[in-house]
Design an enzyme around this catalytic site. Structure first.
Site, PDB file in Angstrom:
ATOM      1  N   LYS A 110       0.821  -1.215   0.000  1.00 43.83           N
ATOM      2  CA  LYS A 110       0.000   0.000   0.000  1.00 43.83           C
ATOM      3  C   LYS A 110       0.854   1.263   0.000  1.00 43.83           C
ATOM      4  CE  LYS A 110      -4.095  -1.988   1.116  1.00 43.83           C
ATOM      5  NZ  LYS A 110      -5.313  -2.320   1.264  1.00 43.83           N
ATOM      6  N   LYS A 193      -3.793 -10.365  -7.171  1.00 43.97           N
ATOM      7  CA  LYS A 193      -4.956 -10.640  -6.327  1.00 43.97           C
ATOM      8  C   LYS A 193      -6.148  -9.784  -6.746  1.00 43.97           C
ATOM      9  CE  LYS A 193      -5.472  -8.763  -2.268  1.00 43.97           C
ATOM     10  NZ  LYS A 193      -5.521  -8.312  -0.878  1.00 43.97           N
ATOM     11  N   LYS A 196     -10.271  -4.678  -3.989  1.00 44.58           N
ATOM     12  CA  LYS A 196     -11.373  -3.720  -4.131  1.00 44.58           C
ATOM     13  C   LYS A 196     -11.065  -2.592  -5.110  1.00 44.58           C
ATOM     14  CE  LYS A 196     -12.910  -4.461   0.613  1.00 44.58           C
ATOM     15  NZ  LYS A 196     -12.433  -4.109   1.954  1.00 44.58           N
TER      16      LYS A 196
END
Ligand code: AMP
Ligand code: TRP
Length: 328
Positions: A110, A193, A196
């Site tokens: 992130k 992956k 969202k």
């Protein structure tokens, strides 16, 4: 046995969240005391519009209910409504260290595109709060997708460290990852992956059925023509096989055998049918729950029940480290 898990309301939930986490929660509500929450404090670790956060939080609560979680069997609540989480966080942050926090994959993923000056302390300290969430409920089992297991390993390190110093205060939790579907990959890039934020490769739980079908029919597949589970050489086909097997509750060999001789197009259509068969009734239940207007009441009642358990553990932790309480 105590079971605890949560999902953070940062965006639209995906089929990955559904298969890797949400769908598994209800299997635990008959196995022990079950606490499932909305990790809204965690959602603040990256910038988020307050209106979006509120509506995402309600959505997750409705999804929990639509997935079959029964508030009579399983306590559903908002993390921010149980203040013990923030208090335990303030204490436990002293027992996890910069080095180990900076090695967390989620933090690295992130933060790697962000400037240091834009990385909030909360993003870095994320696993501390997550440990507090788990430990406050003396959770034995934490059902999650594969990407969260590293945080649970860190929680286990914290328990060892803390208990070595203060005696047996904290209960050792264990991650429970589903056999099939612990890591659903993006449909547009099956080496990544499904998350969202990946608009193209995601199936969102709120997508309409025509969109769901379209996304699956245009999923990236691999060269060759065999329907085989082979992540290295056939990541696209393997991902679709995993989705199918997980939704039908069968193992991968059985899914492979079922599709022997199928052409890619027919295989994709069967996967799309399986996803639609699952999501269509799920969305209906979700709509009914939203219309019922009862979601917030359920969450408030859940927070009251959760607080009793969490406050008792918090008291134990405070006492162990030497904080005076009302009985001293
Ligand atoms: P998050 O979206 O990070 O709040 O994740 C909520 C839960 O869904 C966690 O238990 C994750 O491990 C799980 N999860 C998220 N993405 C996936 C995925 N692509 N495949 C399987 N599980 C996932
Ligand atoms: N970190 C989890 C996620 O991103 C959400 C979460 C927060 C959680 N606290 C937790 C999951 C405690 C399990 C247990 O998905």
């Amino acid at each position: 046995m105590r079971i605890l898990s949560g999902i953070k309301p940062t965006g639209q939930l995906t089929l990955g969240n559904y298969i890797g986490a949400l769908r598994n929660f209800k299997t635990f509500q008959d196995k022990g005391e079950c606490f499932i929450f909305i990790a809204d404090l965690h959602a603040l670790t990256l910038p988020i519009d307050p209106k979006v956060l509120r509506s995402n939080s309600l959505d997750i609560a409705a999804f929990y209910l639509a997935s079959g979680l029964d508030p009579k069997k399983c306590t559903l609540f908002l993390q921010s409504e149980v203040s013990a989480h923030a208090e335990a966080n303030a204490i436990l942050q002293n027992y996890l260290y910069m080095g180990e926090l900076s090695r967390m994959t989620q933090f690295k993923e992130k933060s790697h595109t962000m400037k240091d000056s834009a990385i909030g302390l909360g993003l870095f300290a994320y696993p501390v709060l997550m440990s507090a969430d788990i430990l406050l409920y003396d959770a034995n089992i934490v059902p999650v997708g594969e990407d969260q297991t590293q945080h649970i390993e860190l929680t286990r390190d914290l328990v060892n460290r803390f208990n070595k110093r203060y005696g047996k205060v904290l209960i050792m939790p264990k991650a429970e990852v589903g056999k099939v579907g612990k890591r659903i990959m993006s449909l547009s890039d099956p080496t990544k992956k499904m998350s969202k934020s990946d608009v193209k490769g995601d199936i969102y739980l709120k997508d309409d059925m025509a969109t769901v079908r379209k996304k699956i029919m245009s999923a990236v597949t691999d060269s060759g023509s065999e329907i085989k589970y082979d992540v290295e050489h056939k990541p696209g086909i393997s991902n679709l096989l995993v989705i199918y097997a997980a939704l039908k509750d069968i193992d991968l060999q059985a899914a492979e055998a079922h599709f022997k001789g199928y052409r890619y197009g027919d295989f994709k259509k069967a996967v799309a049918d399986a996803v639609v068969a699952e999501l269509e009734p799920f969305q209906k239940r979700y709509q009914e729950i939203i219309r019922s207007g009862k979601v917030l009441d359920i969450l408030h009642a859940g927070a009251k029940k959760a607080s009793v358990v969490a406050n008792a553990t918090l008291k134990r932790i405070k006492h162990a480290v030497g904080l005076l309480d009302e009985n001293q």
